[in-house]
Write a protein that holds these residues in place. Structure first.
Motif, short mmCIF file in Angstrom:
data_model
loop_
_atom_site.label_atom_id
_atom_site.label_comp_id
_atom_site.label_asym_id
_atom_site.label_seq_id
_atom_site.Cartn_x
_atom_site.Cartn_y
_atom_site.Cartn_z
N GLY A 103 1.11 -1.35 -0.12
CA GLY A 103 0.04 0.17 0.12
C GLY A 103 1.12 1.22 0.02
N LEU A 104 1.99 1.16 0.74
CA LEU A 104 2.91 2.24 1.01
C LEU A 104 3.47 2.59 -0.71
N LEU A 105 3.95 1.44 -1.31
CA LEU A 105 4.55 1.61 -2.54
C LEU A 105 3.64 2.27 -3.52
N ALA A 106 2.22 1.66 -3.41
CA ALA A 106 1.38 2.25 -4.35
C ALA A 106 1.35 3.65 -4.16
N GLU A 107 0.98 4.18 -2.76
CA GLU A 107 0.86 5.46 -2.55
C GLU A 107 1.78 6.27 -2.98
N ARG A 108 3.16 5.70 -2.82
CA ARG A 108 4.56 6.57 -3.23
C ARG A 108 4.42 6.58 -4.72
N ASP A 109 3.82 5.46 -5.56
CA ASP A 109 3.87 5.45 -7.02
C ASP A 109 3.02 6.56 -7.47
N GLN A 110 1.79 6.75 -6.88
CA GLN A 110 0.93 7.75 -6.99
C GLN A 110 1.36 8.99 -6.87
N GLU A 111 2.12 9.29 -5.72
CA GLU A 111 2.69 10.63 -5.21
C GLU A 111 3.73 10.79 -6.39
N MET A 112 4.50 10.17 -6.74
CA MET A 112 5.36 10.24 -7.96
C MET A 112 4.80 10.66 -9.04
N ALA A 113 3.77 10.06 -9.39
CA ALA A 113 3.27 10.34 -10.73
C ALA A 113 2.62 11.71 -10.77
N ARG A 114 2.17 11.95 -9.59
CA ARG A 114 1.57 13.35 -9.49
C ARG A 114 2.64 14.49 -9.62
N LEU A 115 3.59 14.16 -8.78
CA LEU A 115 4.83 15.17 -8.89
C LEU A 115 5.29 15.18 -10.38
N ARG A 116 5.34 14.14 -11.08
CA ARG A 116 5.69 14.31 -12.39
C ARG A 116 4.85 14.98 -13.18
N THR A 117 3.57 14.78 -12.88
CA THR A 117 2.67 15.72 -13.98
C THR A 117 2.64 17.14 -13.38
N GLU A 118 2.81 17.48 -12.09
CA GLU A 118 2.96 18.84 -11.92
C GLU A 118 4.31 19.53 -12.39
N LEU A 119 5.35 18.51 -12.41
CA LEU A 119 6.44 19.33 -12.95
C LEU A 119 6.51 19.46 -14.63
N ARG A 120 5.77 18.60 -15.25
CA ARG A 120 5.65 18.84 -16.65
C ARG A 120 4.71 19.88 -16.82
N VAL A 121 3.74 20.01 -15.95
CA VAL A 121 2.74 21.35 -16.31
C VAL A 121 3.46 22.52 -15.99
N LEU A 122 4.27 22.59 -15.14
CA LEU A 122 5.15 23.75 -14.65
C LEU A 122 6.16 24.07 -15.72
N GLN A 123 6.69 23.06 -16.20
CA GLN A 123 7.66 23.19 -17.49
C GLN A 123 6.90 23.84 -18.57
N GLU A 124 5.65 23.31 -18.86
CA GLU A 124 4.86 23.76 -19.99
C GLU A 124 4.37 25.20 -19.69
N ARG A 125 4.00 25.62 -18.45
CA ARG A 125 3.71 26.83 -18.23
C ARG A 125 4.87 27.82 -18.47
N LEU A 126 6.13 27.42 -17.95
CA LEU A 126 7.37 28.34 -18.14
C LEU A 126 7.54 28.53 -19.63
N SER A 127 7.47 27.52 -20.34
CA SER A 127 7.86 27.58 -21.76
C SER A 127 6.85 28.32 -22.82
#
Length: 321
Positions: A288-312
């Protein structure tokens, strides 16, 4: 009835041979002279020989003896018959004793045979009991070996799961490092992009220095805001990464504890069912912790891509020439 084999004449010749040697006839001695024959047959023939000799003991002197010798020989004949009778009685007693002794030896031999048969029967029962115990011990040994093989299989399976958890942790650590590198690279690319734009604007719009300065200030302010937001994002990412590291460290300690428990599983075999249930619960928690961590990492990647797209895609203000 005497059995066929040794005949009366054979026994009679053996008796005469023994008398000539000065030995009293007996069943054992007659059998030694003959070299064969059963004690019963020889005893029957010896009894018949004695009966015939008893019948001939009182035979009178032949009448053909001259008168002058009759009186002299009569005393000798009578004495010879008495001596023969005494010898016959002695031989008969001795033979009867030997026959009785032979019968007694036969009875003792029969008793020994019966005792031997009883001992053999007892030994057979003891052997059957021993064989049954051996079979029971073999069955118990096979059951113990089966349980040991089952425990070894469980230990190997646990080792495989632990190795898989270690690989997953290594993979997650590599993924975290990769995300940190990508984040730093994105910030550097953003800074370089702003620098290139500013340099281009300065070279093309030398006459609009005031406007450019305003735009530069605006760009710097925007850059500061972006960097501030990026720093906040980075701090959040670092905080989340720190939490993930803490969770990973806890998981490593948990796995190390599991490894210690695995090493002690040989001494705790009687409690292995309870340990397995606890291990399953911990594995489900870890999953369960690994699944939650995977979800958190996926969300962080999404936020990072959104931030990069907004900056670009951030629009630059128009320049005044």
């Amino acid at each position: 009835m005497a059995r066929n084999g040794v005949q009366f004449e054979d026994v009679q010749r053996a008796i005469e041979s023994l008398i000539q040697r000065g030995d009293a006839p007996s069943v054992q001695r007659i059998r030694e002279v003959l070299g064969t024959g059963s004690f019963t047959t020889i005893s029957d023939h010896l009894r018949e020989w004695r009966a015939r000799r008893e019948e001939n003991r009182d035979v009178p002197l032949p009448q053909a003896i001259p008168e002058r010798l009759h009186d002299a020989l009569a005393g000798l004949w009578q004495q010879a018959q008495e001596e023969a009778g005494e010898a016959l009685a002695f031989y008969r007693q001795q033979s009867d004793e030997q026959v009785e002794q032979a019968h007694e030896e036969a009875r003792q031999a029969q008793r020994r045979v019966e005792d031997t048969e009883q001992r053999l029967a007892a030994l057979g029962e003891r052997l059957d009991s021993t064989a049954a115990r051996l079979e029971e011990k073999a069955t118990s040994l096979a059951r113990i070996e089966s349980e040991a093989a089952h425990l070894r299989g469980q230990v190997e399976e646990r080792d495989q799961r632990l190795a898989m958890r270690d690989r997953q942790i290594d993979t997650l650590s590599e993924e975290r490092d990769r995300m940190e590198r990508e984040h730093h690279e994105s910030l550097e690319q953003l800074d370089q992009t702003h620098k290139r734009r500013l340099a281009q604007e300065e070279s093309r719009h030398e006459s609009a220095e005031n406007r450019l300065m305003q735009l530069l200030d605006s760009a710097r302010h925007e850059k500061q805001e972006v960097e501030k937001q990026a720093r906040r994002r980075q701090e959040q990412l670092e905080e989340r990464i720190e939490k993930i590291n803490t969770q990973l460290e806890q998981q490593r300690r948990t796995l190390q504890e599991e490894e210690r428990k695995v090493r002690d599983i040989g001494q705790q075999a009687r409690h292995h069912e309870q340990q397995l249930s606890e291990s399953r619960a911990r594995e489900e928690n870890l999953s369960g912790l690994l699944a939650e961590r995977d979800q958190e990492m996926a969300r962080l990647r999404t936020e990072l891509r959104v931030l990069q797209e907004r900056l670009s895609k951030a629009p630059m203000p128009p320049f005044v020439y």
